[in-house]
Design a protein around this motif. Sequence first.
Motif, PDB file in Angstrom:
ATOM      1  N   MET A 171      -6.487   3.547  -1.514  1.00  0.00           N
ATOM      2  CA  MET A 171      -6.228   2.189  -1.047  1.00  0.00           C
ATOM      3  C   MET A 171      -7.377   1.263  -1.435  1.00  0.00           C
ATOM      4  O   MET A 171      -7.155   0.132  -1.901  1.00  0.00           O
TER       5      MET A 171
ATOM      6  N   ALA B 209       0.847  -1.185   0.000  1.00  0.00           N
ATOM      7  CA  ALA B 209       0.000   0.000   0.000  1.00  0.00           C
ATOM      8  C   ALA B 209       0.889   1.245   0.000  1.00  0.00           C
ATOM      9  O   ALA B 209       2.072   1.184   0.358  1.00  0.00           O
TER      10      ALA B 209
ATOM     11  N   HIS C 101      -6.052   6.170   6.834  1.00  0.00           N
ATOM     12  CA  HIS C 101      -6.008   5.119   5.815  1.00  0.00           C
ATOM     13  C   HIS C 101      -7.337   4.378   5.733  1.00  0.00           C
ATOM     14  O   HIS C 101      -7.544   3.589   4.803  1.00  0.00           O
TER      15      HIS C 101
END
Length: 385
Positions: A223, A191, A297
């Motif tokens: 992501m 990632a 994230h």
Amino acid sequence: MDAREPLGRRRFVVGAGTALLTGGAVNGAEAAVVDGPLPDIHPALKDALTFPLAWGRSPIRDFRAWRRAARATVEEHLLVERQDGTPYAPEFGARAQGEGFTRELVTVSLTRYERVRGALLTPHGKGPFPAVLLLHDHGARFDIGKEKLVRPWYDDTRLASATAWAEKYFSGRFVGDELARRGHVVLCLDALGWGDRGPLAYEQQQALASNFYHLGSSLAGLMAREDERAAAFLAGLDRVDARRVAAVGFSMGAYRAWQTAALSDHVAAAASVCWMTGLKEMMVPGNNTLRGQSAYHMLHPGLARHLDIPDVASIAAPKPMLFSNGGLDTLFPAEGIRVAYDRLRAVWRSCHAEERIRMKTWPELGHVFTAPVQDDVFSWLDDVL
């Protein structure tokens, strides 16, 4: 308290919050911060979250129609458009033999913006094979990404870091290697910020996320889109049985696994270890999410106005899904896990597929993916793929 006593900060903050909740004001005060970084109006903000698009609350009564609407809502909040037209253009690199499988590096275009390198493991023998998209954790450790789960045969420095990580969280095992030995094609990619795409510094995460938002995009959305594309790439390999592709992850990787199952038709099942909770139950004083940083994230701005965390995962129904959590995991309060499990169970039950969802809490474990939990996941994959 004497009315002439100076107004202390705590009293000022509480008074200001009370006034705001009741529609008044205290000395012209505006909302302040309490309990660390929570706004003092956080109880009212949480009460306002009713998750109106959740299955069972939504006016849409047909499940397939609801799933389409819910997925579209999630995708809108990713702030990153689909990348279906971008060629993967895979390039295969360094190869090595493992115990019963072949290791190789692969570089692909998951988006039109950049190339991403990953590890691809293929069992010996005649395919096509079942496959696992293996999604790495956060862990505030950025020098390794894919290497946390797949033994890095190509880099001795990363091997030392990865071995220490495996000892800490995975009973000394490399989960990807174990899956390949058991007959699965495994794909694990970095990632943004980890491994070949890093290392990101812990204190840089909020700035990175802010910069994405300023640019009309999203770190968490990128992501999600990359994981979705990775699943499609894996399913399209000749060596893979496209009907038997699962997503598996631990911690942030667990979040990524159920999110990918919700967003991708290429994923037939998902196993998520140590990431499931209700949003309101997670947003409490002392929880790690309140620190920001790693939370970015996994943050899609505005989505909570429509769906709770388990509601997003429910878009995957009625696929086979395994949710596993540790009873001593301080990142996810027991009440949050209970609320989420109850919600998930109800959705699968409404689809007449309750036997396809498995939710387990390991009372003696914390935030880890140890050998017994791995073996449980491996056995479950054998049953559902």
